[in-house]
Scaffold this motif. Structure first.
Motif, short mmCIF file in Angstrom:
data_model
loop_
_atom_site.label_atom_id
_atom_site.label_comp_id
_atom_site.label_asym_id
_atom_site.label_seq_id
_atom_site.Cartn_x
_atom_site.Cartn_y
_atom_site.Cartn_z
N ARG A 37 0.85 -1.20 0.00
CA ARG A 37 0.00 0.00 0.00
C ARG A 37 0.88 1.24 0.00
N VAL A 38 0.47 2.24 -0.76
CA VAL A 38 1.18 3.52 -0.79
C VAL A 38 0.29 4.57 -0.13
N VAL A 39 0.90 5.38 0.75
CA VAL A 39 0.17 6.48 1.40
C VAL A 39 0.87 7.76 0.97
N ALA A 40 0.13 8.67 0.34
CA ALA A 40 0.73 9.92 -0.14
C ALA A 40 0.37 11.05 0.81
N LEU A 41 1.40 11.78 1.25
CA LEU A 41 1.22 12.92 2.15
C LEU A 41 1.49 14.21 1.39
N ALA A 42 0.71 15.24 1.68
CA ALA A 42 1.03 16.60 1.20
C ALA A 42 0.60 17.56 2.28
#
Ligand code: ATP
Ligand code: MG
Length: 272
Positions: free
Chosen positions: A205-210
């Protein structure tokens, strides 16, 4: 399970760096955290073993809370951390002593420590280097010593903050190989912070933060198929993903999201 529940965090009061982060990570799961510089990835990684504590919300590991100082020590035995700079984490005068350092601190029996150190040396391919002082190792070797230390502690989770960013491609492959072993053979949960999307592709799983907020999560195939998001994050898709995405835009929809070269070739050959 790691449970990150409604976490807010600020280094100084006016500017929150993490804003209402909610994320669960299962034992045995491999989660990659991606996002632009300054988005809060390292800050989030440090919440998981209580190197930083949330201002509000909570982080629990196997039901133990980082906000409880007794439980925090138990969490630190379950959650190992590998830093970006390999020079900052090795403490002993030989590789094997360094690997033994964690289990010794846990107060384990000497026979058990020896057994765990041997196993960790084998798994990470460091047998030949066991007597060498850590400061004489290459960056990739140092990172593997840190990973071996996590294994010897029988950590249940391994948090890695850009562990290959200072390494050349050959050493990067070595380190990733060691992580794969721990994930596959020891059911370790992996939290892997990286801006190298080829590496993020290895995750479940990839979790993208901004800006301290989770803006997307899902399988690497699904997250990387959103090319607008990836470029908004200032990140670069791996070449295979770029090709499959361009071909998908040109009408070959079945190729969308493919990130593995062999798979791309196989599907392309079937199309022709
Ligand atoms: N020790 C600190 N004191 C004050 N502010 C900090 C500190 N560490 C980080 N910050 C700030 O918090 C924000 C998030 O930083 P963080 O290091 O978590 O980002 P990151 O996503 O890991 O970035 P990078 O990709 O550069 O490693 C940034 O704006 C940064 O300037
Ligand atoms: Mg960082």
């Amino acid at each position: 399970m790691i449970e990150i529940k409604g976490v807010y965090f600020a280094y100084d009061e006016d500017t929150p760096v993490l804003k209402n982060i909610n994320l669960n990570i299962e034992r045995g799961e491999w989660v990659a955290i991606i996002g632009p510089n300054g988005s809060g990835k390292s800050t989030l990684a440090r919440q998981i073993n209580g190197l930083l504590l949330p201002d509000s919300g909570n982080v629990c590991v196997e039901g133990l809370s980082v906000l409880n100082s007794e439980q925090l020590w138990q969490i630190r035995a379950k959650v190992a951390f590998v830093f970006q700079n390999p020079d900052n984490q090795l403490v002993a005068t030989s590789v094997e002593d360094d690997i033994a350092f964690g289990p010794e601190n846990l107060g384990l029996e000497p026979e058990l420590i020896t057994e765990r150190v041997e196993n960790a040396l084998n798994i990470t391919g460091l047998q030949q280097l066991r007597n060498k002082p850590p400061h004489l190792l290459s960056g990739g070797e140092k990172q593997r010593v840190a990973i071996a230390g996590a294994l010897a502690m029988a950590a249940e989770y391994l948090i890695m903050d850009e562990p290959t960013s200072m390494l050349d491609p050959h050493l990067r492959t070595q380190v990733l190989g060691a992580v794969r072993q721990l994930h596959a053979n020891y059911n370790m949960g992996i939290v892997y912070v990286t801006n190298i999307l080829e590496e993020a592709f290895l995750a479940d799983r990839v979790v993208a933060l901004a800006n301290g907020v989770i803006v997307a999560q899902g399988t690497p195939e699904r997250v990387f198929a959103d090319t607008t998001l990836i470029s908004r994050l200032g990140l670069e898709l791996p070449p295979v993903c770029r090709i499959s995405s361009l071909l998908a835009d040109a009408g070959y929809e079945r190729l969308r999201g493919i990130g593995d070269l062999d798979q791309l070739v196989e599907v392309l050959c079937k199309l022709s």
